[in-house]
Design a protein around this motif. Structure first.
Motif, mmCIF file in Angstrom:
data_model
loop_
_atom_site.group_PDB
_atom_site.id
_atom_site.type_symbol
_atom_site.label_atom_id
_atom_site.label_comp_id
_atom_site.label_asym_id
_atom_site.label_seq_id
_atom_site.Cartn_x
_atom_site.Cartn_y
_atom_site.Cartn_z
ATOM 1 N N HIS A 2 0.867 -1.177 0.000
ATOM 2 C CA HIS A 2 0.000 0.000 0.000
ATOM 3 C C HIS A 2 0.904 1.227 0.000
ATOM 4 N N VAL A 3 0.598 2.160 -0.879
ATOM 5 C CA VAL A 3 1.364 3.407 -0.981
ATOM 6 C C VAL A 3 0.464 4.555 -0.572
ATOM 7 N N VAL A 4 0.952 5.392 0.338
ATOM 8 C CA VAL A 4 0.222 6.605 0.707
ATOM 9 C C VAL A 4 1.044 7.811 0.275
ATOM 10 N N THR A 5 0.350 8.798 -0.271
ATOM 11 C CA THR A 5 1.016 9.975 -0.813
ATOM 12 C C THR A 5 0.100 11.183 -0.688
ATOM 13 N N VAL A 6 0.698 12.361 -0.685
ATOM 14 C CA VAL A 6 -0.060 13.613 -0.608
ATOM 15 C C VAL A 6 0.314 14.479 -1.802
ATOM 16 N N HIS A 7 -0.702 14.873 -2.555
ATOM 17 C CA HIS A 7 -0.519 15.812 -3.665
ATOM 18 C C HIS A 7 -1.320 17.062 -3.343
ATOM 19 N N TRP A 8 -0.672 18.210 -3.478
ATOM 20 C CA TRP A 8 -1.273 19.471 -3.059
ATOM 21 C C TRP A 8 -1.179 20.518 -4.162
ATOM 22 N N ARG A 9 -2.302 20.794 -4.783
ATOM 23 C CA ARG A 9 -2.478 21.905 -5.719
ATOM 24 C C ARG A 9 -1.609 21.878 -6.973
ATOM 25 N N ASP A 10 -0.912 20.819 -7.226
ATOM 26 C CA ASP A 10 -0.070 20.752 -8.423
ATOM 27 C C ASP A 10 -0.100 19.334 -8.974
ATOM 28 N N PRO A 11 -0.799 19.114 -10.070
ATOM 29 C CA PRO A 11 -0.935 17.759 -10.607
ATOM 30 C C PRO A 11 0.258 17.268 -11.432
ATOM 31 N N ARG A 12 1.287 18.100 -11.615
ATOM 32 C CA ARG A 12 2.388 17.720 -12.512
ATOM 33 C C ARG A 12 3.118 16.448 -12.092
ATOM 34 N N VAL A 45 1.756 13.755 -10.543
ATOM 35 C CA VAL A 45 0.914 12.563 -10.468
ATOM 36 C C VAL A 45 1.327 11.528 -11.506
ATOM 37 N N ALA A 46 1.369 11.888 -12.759
ATOM 38 C CA ALA A 46 1.685 10.918 -13.820
ATOM 39 C C ALA A 46 3.074 10.306 -13.661
ATOM 40 N N PRO A 47 4.126 11.099 -13.417
ATOM 41 C CA PRO A 47 5.438 10.464 -13.223
ATOM 42 C C PRO A 47 5.466 9.534 -12.011
ATOM 43 N N GLN A 48 4.837 9.937 -10.916
ATOM 44 C CA GLN A 48 4.843 9.083 -9.727
ATOM 45 C C GLN A 48 4.145 7.759 -10.017
ATOM 46 N N VAL A 49 2.986 7.825 -10.636
ATOM 47 C CA VAL A 49 2.235 6.600 -10.941
ATOM 48 C C VAL A 49 3.023 5.728 -11.914
ATOM 49 N N ARG A 50 3.632 6.325 -12.917
ATOM 50 C CA ARG A 50 4.415 5.565 -13.906
ATOM 51 C C ARG A 50 5.579 4.826 -13.241
ATOM 52 N N PHE A 51 6.332 5.496 -12.364
ATOM 53 C CA PHE A 51 7.458 4.854 -11.696
ATOM 54 C C PHE A 51 6.998 3.818 -10.671
ATOM 55 N N MET A 52 5.868 4.060 -10.021
ATOM 56 C CA MET A 52 5.358 3.039 -9.093
ATOM 57 C C MET A 52 4.994 1.772 -9.858
ATOM 58 N N ARG A 53 4.356 1.921 -10.989
ATOM 59 C CA ARG A 53 3.999 0.738 -11.794
ATOM 60 C C ARG A 53 5.246 -0.015 -12.246
ATOM 61 N N ARG A 54 6.304 0.713 -12.528
ATOM 62 C CA ARG A 54 7.528 0.109 -13.013
ATOM 63 C C ARG A 54 8.310 -0.603 -11.904
ATOM 64 N N GLY A 68 4.461 13.602 -2.639
ATOM 65 C CA GLY A 68 3.844 13.743 -3.947
ATOM 66 C C GLY A 68 4.838 13.943 -5.076
ATOM 67 N N ASP A 69 6.001 14.491 -4.779
ATOM 68 C CA ASP A 69 7.014 14.694 -5.820
ATOM 69 C C ASP A 69 8.137 13.670 -5.733
ATOM 70 N N ALA A 70 7.855 12.517 -5.133
ATOM 71 C CA ALA A 70 8.842 11.439 -5.016
ATOM 72 C C ALA A 70 8.310 10.192 -5.713
ATOM 73 N N PHE A 71 9.251 9.373 -6.179
ATOM 74 C CA PHE A 71 8.854 8.124 -6.827
ATOM 75 C C PHE A 71 10.019 7.149 -6.755
ATOM 76 N N PRO A 72 9.718 5.859 -6.773
ATOM 77 C CA PRO A 72 10.786 4.865 -6.707
ATOM 78 C C PRO A 72 11.565 4.810 -8.025
ATOM 79 N N ILE A 73 12.876 4.636 -7.905
ATOM 80 C CA ILE A 73 13.710 4.529 -9.108
ATOM 81 C C ILE A 73 14.308 3.134 -9.246
ATOM 82 N N PRO A 111 9.771 10.157 10.325
ATOM 83 C CA PRO A 111 10.707 10.001 9.204
ATOM 84 C C PRO A 111 10.251 10.903 8.055
ATOM 85 N N HIS A 112 11.161 11.263 7.184
ATOM 86 C CA HIS A 112 10.778 12.116 6.063
ATOM 87 C C HIS A 112 9.946 11.304 5.068
ATOM 88 N N PRO A 113 8.803 11.835 4.649
ATOM 89 C CA PRO A 113 7.913 11.050 3.795
ATOM 90 C C PRO A 113 8.324 10.982 2.328
#
Length: 125
Positions: free
Chosen positions: A2-12, A14-23, A81-86, A113-115
């Motif tokens: 389960h992944v929890v994340t916070v996105h605030w007022r900037d959708p830019r 969302v797509a990269p985070q979701v893409r890298f999570m799927r990968r 919200g601006d982080a993703f797994p690499i 811990p830092h989110p």
């Protein structure tokens, strides 16, 4: 997982985070606080909620919701919200420990811990 994340007022991010999570993540369910995020972007998450509170409060609220439905040995991943797994994220990152997270020394006094990355199990959380 389960992944929890916070996105605030900037959708830019969302797509990269979701893409890298799927990968890089095994099968997972995404839970997002989406304040000010357009519905079409928020739809990328399995659960997208408008939540009140601070950033840590929103993450805690999402984690509480995960705990209500998940198994104790499920992985719980906190991502900004601006982080993703690499790279692949799995139990090996824990290395036999209960929690693995980024610690930001410049954020002296933060009680959590830092989110940008925090991995544990639902049962530990």
């Amino acid at each position: 997982m389960h992944v929890v994340t916070v996105h605030w007022r900037d959708p830019r991010w969302v797509a990269p985070q979701v893409r890298f999570m799927r990968r890089h993540l095994p099968e997972h369910r995404t839970w997002a606080a989406v304040e000010g995020i357009p519905a079409e972007d928020a739809a990328a998450f399995d659960v997208a909620l408008e939540l009140d509170g601070t950033h840590p409060e929103k993450l805690n609220d999402l984690a509480r919701r995960v705990v209500e439905v998940a198994a104790p040995d499920d992985l719980l991943l906190f991502l900004d919200g601006d982080a993703f797994p690499i790279a692949r994220v799995d139990t090996s990152i824990l290395g036999g420990r209960a929690l693995a997270a980024v610690r930001r020394d410049e954020n002296l006094g933060d009680p959590q811990p830092h989110p940008c990355f925090c991995l544990t199990t639902v049962g530990y959380w």
